[in-house]
Design an enzyme around this catalytic site. Structure first.
Site, PDB file in Angstrom:
ATOM      1  N   GLU A 126    -101.982   6.425   5.975  1.00 52.68           N
ATOM      2  CA  GLU A 126    -100.804   7.279   5.770  1.00 52.68           C
ATOM      3  C   GLU A 126    -100.033   7.450   7.084  1.00 52.68           C
ATOM      4  O   GLU A 126     -98.814   7.290   7.125  1.00 52.68           O
ATOM      5  CB  GLU A 126    -101.260   8.641   5.233  1.00 52.68           C
ATOM      6  CG  GLU A 126    -100.149   9.642   5.039  1.00 52.68           C
ATOM      7  CD  GLU A 126     -99.190   9.227   3.939  1.00 52.68           C
ATOM      8  OE1 GLU A 126     -99.600   9.209   2.777  1.00 52.68           O
ATOM      9  OE2 GLU A 126     -98.019   8.923   4.243  1.00 52.68           O
ATOM     10  N   ASP A 185     -96.242   6.149   7.921  1.00 51.43           N
ATOM     11  CA  ASP A 185     -95.175   7.098   8.262  1.00 51.43           C
ATOM     12  C   ASP A 185     -94.534   6.747   9.607  1.00 51.43           C
ATOM     13  O   ASP A 185     -93.309   6.855   9.764  1.00 51.43           O
ATOM     14  CB  ASP A 185     -95.716   8.529   8.288  1.00 51.43           C
ATOM     15  CG  ASP A 185     -96.257   8.960   6.921  1.00 51.43           C
ATOM     16  OD1 ASP A 185     -96.009   8.258   5.931  1.00 51.43           O
ATOM     17  OD2 ASP A 185     -96.952   9.999   6.861  1.00 51.43           O
ATOM     18  N   SER A 230     -95.084   8.307  -0.510  1.00 51.29           N
ATOM     19  CA  SER A 230     -95.294   8.361   0.939  1.00 51.29           C
ATOM     20  C   SER A 230     -94.469   7.339   1.690  1.00 51.29           C
ATOM     21  O   SER A 230     -94.187   7.527   2.873  1.00 51.29           O
ATOM     22  CB  SER A 230     -96.745   8.019   1.271  1.00 51.29           C
ATOM     23  OG  SER A 230     -97.552   9.099   1.097  1.00 51.29           O
TER      24      SER A 230
END
Ligand SMILES: *[C@@H]1O[C@H](CO)[C@@H](O)[C@H](O)[C@H]1NC(C)=O
Ligand SMILES: *[C@@H]1O[C@H](CO)[C@@H](O)[C@H](O)[C@H]1NC(C)=O
Length: 570
Positions: free
Chosen positions: A288, A292, A488
């Site tokens: 994640e 990002d 995400s």
């Protein structure tokens, strides 16, 4: 010293001894699904509790926020300073004194955990907390993750403090045992070598983008320039939670492979709070966090990116972390504070108590008033919540139901761009529909063929607001290249585009975009590519269909950079 101690403890006994009228403040029928009762904690177990005090005029602040974020308003873009915001959010002296005197009478000192003094922290024991809040804290286990938590099913506060206390936490809000559910479906190892070395700056969308998303695809699909930001002061923040660590080496490998036109040494700054850190090494690579960082540094060309790593020194992972993050940013000097913040963590709304959800939403509104654009991934369970699950009614996610943030759903494909079927969306059960989206949502609710209206609360705030690509997005994590899916992916992509628009606004001497929604639902709507196919199935239904105009799968649509520039008057 002795006398003081004696006096304090005597007073405590006295206060505790006087029967005090209590009023139940919050209660739930039982532990949420997945949790089981696991015994009674020892009364001497230490707990740290947060008490949110009633703010003196949060409604006034939110009215002002809507005014300064609405393009047609004379005061558009006049973001507020922290002292101006605090005037609205600080509790009245009477409220402050009532709560602190009550705590002091019980031998407790409250530490302020927010800029305005509206959040207090007390360190106490289970035994004393049971007496203070006329409750019965218990141990609850979550067998699937093996985690246990101390929570209660109801708590009270002295009736005399009813108008002074907003929420006590953690009490009836259960944590997300998965720690914030990184909205990533999993890295699938693919060989992306063949995707390398496409010419940048071409307007034609490479055919490979129909199945595999890279920064080049995002630039081509949304018309995002590959040239460096020029203002020098645009910036972008990326939140990190639950020990998800962003890797410098992975970013370098990613840039070498997917942005060969910019130096692969381009990196990010790190800020930490609540004991956060960002250790380096393949064993610490977080999918994640890497996603990002790679889709901010890799899209917002030349915009400084800061990874803000929120550690575990708080009571409740991402919920307390969100609050600490808001206060951390609000406390920063406006010159260094992120103007855009992207977060890909969240949980189902029904696991957060209404009072707790409201307190956090209020905190987001303070950041919006300071001119920060707050974007969150909408969740990956379609209408069934942040992750796919069994359900009879649709499960909205938090914080997407909060009207003072921007929720980002996901799409896939290029001709046409279609809703990703996992893209969470729907209607909050806690927050009413804000006026900025009235027309858009009413238009949608008139669409034929919607799911049974008993499955969702059509008067609630509709989400997501916007969308971006979220399927088979190429990243490098732990040295491996592969594709990930999830909203995400969409939130950092959209946030990067907003930061590039901010860069152009700053260079033109204009204020940054700040709280986005009133702009998005007015001048901004025609600058978004409307996504009109696909849907978000769940709860044994087809979910909501994407349609012409706003829909609770892809919101108003995906960004068109050139049109966004026009929409902001550039
Ligand atoms: C990846 O693709 C390249 C170029 O087509 C090829 O040379 C290489 O062997 C492939 N690697 C794997 C692991 O399949
Ligand atoms: C529906 O949403 C509204 C807020 O818009 C809320 O007041 C109401 O309680 C919700 N109803 C249910 C059944 O959750």
């Amino acid at each position: 010293m002795l006398r003081t101690t004696f006096f304090v403890s005597l007073l405590a006994v006295l206060v505790a001894g006087v029967p005090q009228p209590f009023t139940i403040h919050e209660s739930i029928n039982g532990a949420p699904e997945g949790f089981v009762h696991a015994g009674t904690p020892s009364p001497t177990t230490e707990v740290s509790l947060r008490i949110s005090l009633v703010q003196n005029n949060i409604i006034g602040l939110q009215e002002k926020l809507i005014e300064i974020s609405t393009p047609s308003s004379a005061t558009y873009g006049q973001w507020m300073s922290t002292p101006e915001i605090v005037e609205y959010t600080k509790p009245t002296p009477k409220t402050d004194a009532a709560v602190k005197d009550w705590l002091a009478a019980n031998g407790l000192t409250a530490a302020s955990t927010s800029v305005a003094g509206d959040w207090l922290t007390i360190k106490t024991t289970v035994g004393q907390a049971n007496a203070l809040f006329n409750t019965d804290f218990q141990q609850f286990a979550h067998p699937e993750t093996g985690k246990t938590f101390i929570r209660t099913l109801a708590y009270s506060i002295p009736t005399s403090l009813s108008g002074a206390v907003e929420v006590v936490h953690p009490t009836v809000t259960f944590p997300n045992p998965f720690g914030g559910a990184p909205s990533v479906h999993g890295i699938s190892k693919t060989n992306s070598t063949s995707l390398e070395a496409r010419g940048l700056g071409k307007r034609a969308i490479p055919a490979s983008c129909a199945n595999t998303i890279t920064p080049t695809c995002i630039q081509a699909i949304y018309g995002v320039p590959a040239t460096e930001a020029t203002s020098g002061t645009a910036n972008l923040g990326v939140s990190g939670f639950i020990n998800q660590f962003a890797q410098v080496d992975d970013l370098e490998a990613f840039l070498e492979q997917f942005r060969p036109d910019i130096p692969s040494s381009t990196t990010f700054a790190v800020q930490t709070l609540d004991g956060g850190s960002d250790p380096q090494g393949p064993q610490d690579a977080g999918i994640e966090a890497n996603l990002d960082i790679q889709y901010t540094v890799g899209i917002a060309t030349g915009v400084p990116v800061t990874f803000i790593s929120v550690g575990e020194n708080n009571q409740d992972g991402n919920l307390d972390g969100f609050l600490d993050l808001v206060n951390f940013i609000l406390n920063e000097d406006a010159a260094v504070r992120p103007q855009v913040l992207t977060t890909s963590y969240g949980q189902n709304e029904n696991t957060v108590s209404p009072a707790q959800a409201n307190s956090l939403c209020n905190a987001f509104s303070t950041l919006g008033a300071a001119g920060v654009s707050i974007l969150f991934a909408s969740g990956d369970g379609g209408v069934s919540g942040s992750q796919a699950q069994q359900c009879s009614k649709f499960v909205p996610t938090f914080p997407s139901g909060c009207p003072f943030m921007t929720s980002v759903g996901a799409t896939q494909g290029i001709s046409p761009e279609t809703a990703a079927d996992f893209s969470s969306g729907g209607f909050s059960n806690y927050f009413a529909r804000p006026s900025y989206q009235s027309d858009a949502v009413e238009h949608y609710l008139d669409t034929p063929g919607l799911p049974n209206s008993r499955k969702f609360n059509s008067s609630g705030r509709g989400f997501p607001d916007v969308a971006a690509q979220g399927v088979n997005v190429q990243i490098v994590s732990g040295g491996e290249t592969g594709g990930v899916d999830g909203t995400s992916c969409a939130s950092p992509i959209f946030a990067s585009i907003i930061s590039l628009i901010n860069d152009r606004l700053i260079a033109a001497g204009k204020p940054v975009l700040g709280f986005l929604n009133p702009f998005l639902y007015s001048n901004g709507a025609s600058a978004l590519n409307d996504v009109t196919s696909g849907g978000n199935p769940g709860c044994n239904t087809q979910g909501f269909p994407a349609t012409v105009g706003w829909d609770p799968v892809t919101g108003l649509g995906t960004p068109n950079f050139a049109k966004l520039l026009t929409a902001v008057g550039l």
